[in-house]
Design a protein around this motif. Structure first.
Motif, short mmCIF file in Angstrom:
data_model
loop_
_atom_site.label_atom_id
_atom_site.label_comp_id
_atom_site.label_asym_id
_atom_site.label_seq_id
_atom_site.Cartn_x
_atom_site.Cartn_y
_atom_site.Cartn_z
N SER A 174 74.64 146.90 -68.22
CA SER A 174 73.35 146.12 -67.47
C SER A 174 72.28 146.60 -67.73
N PRO A 175 71.03 145.78 -67.65
CA PRO A 175 69.65 146.38 -67.69
C PRO A 175 69.63 147.71 -66.88
N ALA A 176 70.01 147.56 -65.72
CA ALA A 176 69.68 148.77 -64.75
C ALA A 176 70.55 150.14 -65.26
N GLN A 177 71.71 149.87 -65.84
CA GLN A 177 72.65 151.03 -66.45
C GLN A 177 71.65 151.52 -67.76
N TRP A 178 71.06 150.48 -68.47
CA TRP A 178 70.33 151.12 -69.83
C TRP A 178 69.04 151.98 -69.06
N MET A 179 68.46 151.45 -68.16
CA MET A 179 67.28 152.14 -67.44
C MET A 179 67.96 153.53 -67.01
N ALA A 180 69.00 153.70 -66.33
CA ALA A 180 69.44 154.86 -65.97
C ALA A 180 69.63 155.92 -67.07
N LEU A 181 70.10 155.42 -68.08
CA LEU A 181 70.35 156.13 -69.24
C LEU A 181 69.09 156.76 -69.82
N ARG A 182 67.93 155.89 -70.12
CA ARG A 182 66.70 156.20 -70.48
C ARG A 182 65.92 157.09 -69.56
N SER B 250 68.35 159.58 -56.19
CA SER B 250 67.08 159.39 -55.29
C SER B 250 65.97 159.37 -56.27
N ALA B 251 65.84 160.25 -57.36
CA ALA B 251 64.80 160.38 -58.04
C ALA B 251 64.82 158.92 -58.89
N PHE B 252 65.79 158.57 -59.42
CA PHE B 252 66.21 157.36 -60.10
C PHE B 252 65.74 156.22 -59.38
N ALA B 253 66.13 156.04 -58.24
CA ALA B 253 65.89 154.95 -57.45
C ALA B 253 64.42 154.77 -57.09
N ALA C 198 62.20 151.91 -58.49
CA ALA C 198 61.51 151.20 -57.18
C ALA C 198 62.66 150.36 -56.49
N THR C 199 63.71 150.78 -56.24
CA THR C 199 64.81 150.10 -55.69
C THR C 199 65.42 151.09 -54.60
N THR C 200 66.59 150.64 -53.93
CA THR C 200 67.23 151.48 -53.11
C THR C 200 68.14 152.56 -53.61
N ARG C 201 68.60 153.64 -53.01
CA ARG C 201 69.16 154.63 -53.43
C ARG C 201 70.73 154.24 -53.77
N GLY C 202 71.23 153.00 -52.93
CA GLY C 202 72.54 152.63 -53.02
C GLY C 202 72.58 151.84 -54.47
N THR C 203 71.47 151.00 -54.69
CA THR C 203 71.61 150.13 -55.93
C THR C 203 71.49 151.31 -57.07
N ALA C 204 70.57 152.10 -57.10
CA ALA C 204 70.69 153.24 -58.27
C ALA C 204 71.99 153.97 -58.21
N THR C 205 72.80 154.21 -57.11
CA THR C 205 73.94 155.07 -57.05
C THR C 205 75.00 154.06 -57.88
N GLN C 206 74.92 152.82 -57.69
CA GLN C 206 76.03 151.80 -58.25
C GLN C 206 75.83 151.72 -59.84
N ALA C 207 74.62 151.72 -60.08
CA ALA C 207 74.55 151.90 -61.54
C ALA C 207 74.97 153.16 -62.17
N ILE C 208 74.62 154.03 -61.54
CA ILE C 208 75.24 155.46 -62.28
C ILE C 208 76.84 155.51 -62.01
N LYS C 209 77.19 154.96 -60.95
CA LYS C 209 78.71 155.19 -60.91
C LYS C 209 79.45 154.16 -61.89
N ALA C 210 78.75 153.14 -62.07
CA ALA C 210 79.39 152.17 -63.36
C ALA C 210 79.32 152.97 -64.45
N LEU C 211 78.11 153.75 -65.01
CA LEU C 211 78.03 154.44 -66.25
C LEU C 211 79.01 155.45 -66.33
N GLU C 212 79.37 156.20 -64.99
CA GLU C 212 80.46 157.32 -65.13
C GLU C 212 81.73 156.63 -65.26
N ALA C 213 82.10 155.43 -64.61
CA ALA C 213 83.23 155.02 -64.66
C ALA C 213 83.72 154.50 -66.02
#
Length: 85
Positions: free
Chosen positions: A27-35, A48-51, A55-70
């Motif tokens: 997803s775009p959020a996952q690409w942004m996390a990787l970058r 927290s730093a990624f969130a 400019a999003t919540t920590r929960g949303t950022a964590t979801q993107a990170i967990k999807a990348l890890e999974a």
């Protein structure tokens, strides 16, 4: 319109454009996390730093990170040591 309002509108427009072209495995959020994590120093590689950067919540950022890890796309030993993500 204030500078902050202008910046927020530009951010929203950028996200819409980015999401419009999405048709891949990540997803775009996952690409942004990787970058973000590719450029961040060791102390900034936290949900927290990624969130804050995204400019999003920590929960949303964590979801993107967990999807990348999974998906096996990303792994960070720092997040395991600190208990984040």
């Amino acid at each position: 319109m204030s500078a902050r309002e202008t910046a927020e509108l530009l951010l929203q427009a950028g996200r819409l454009v980015q999401a419009e072209g999405y048709d891949g495995e990540l997803s775009p959020a996952q690409w942004m996390a990787l970058r973000f994590f590719a450029r961040a120093n060791a102390f900034s590689r936290t949900p927290s730093a990624f969130a804050e950067f995204q400019a999003t919540t920590r929960g949303t950022a964590t979801q993107a990170i967990k999807a990348l890890e999974a998906g096996g796309t990303w792994s960070d030993s720092h997040s395991r040591r600190t208990g984040e993500a």
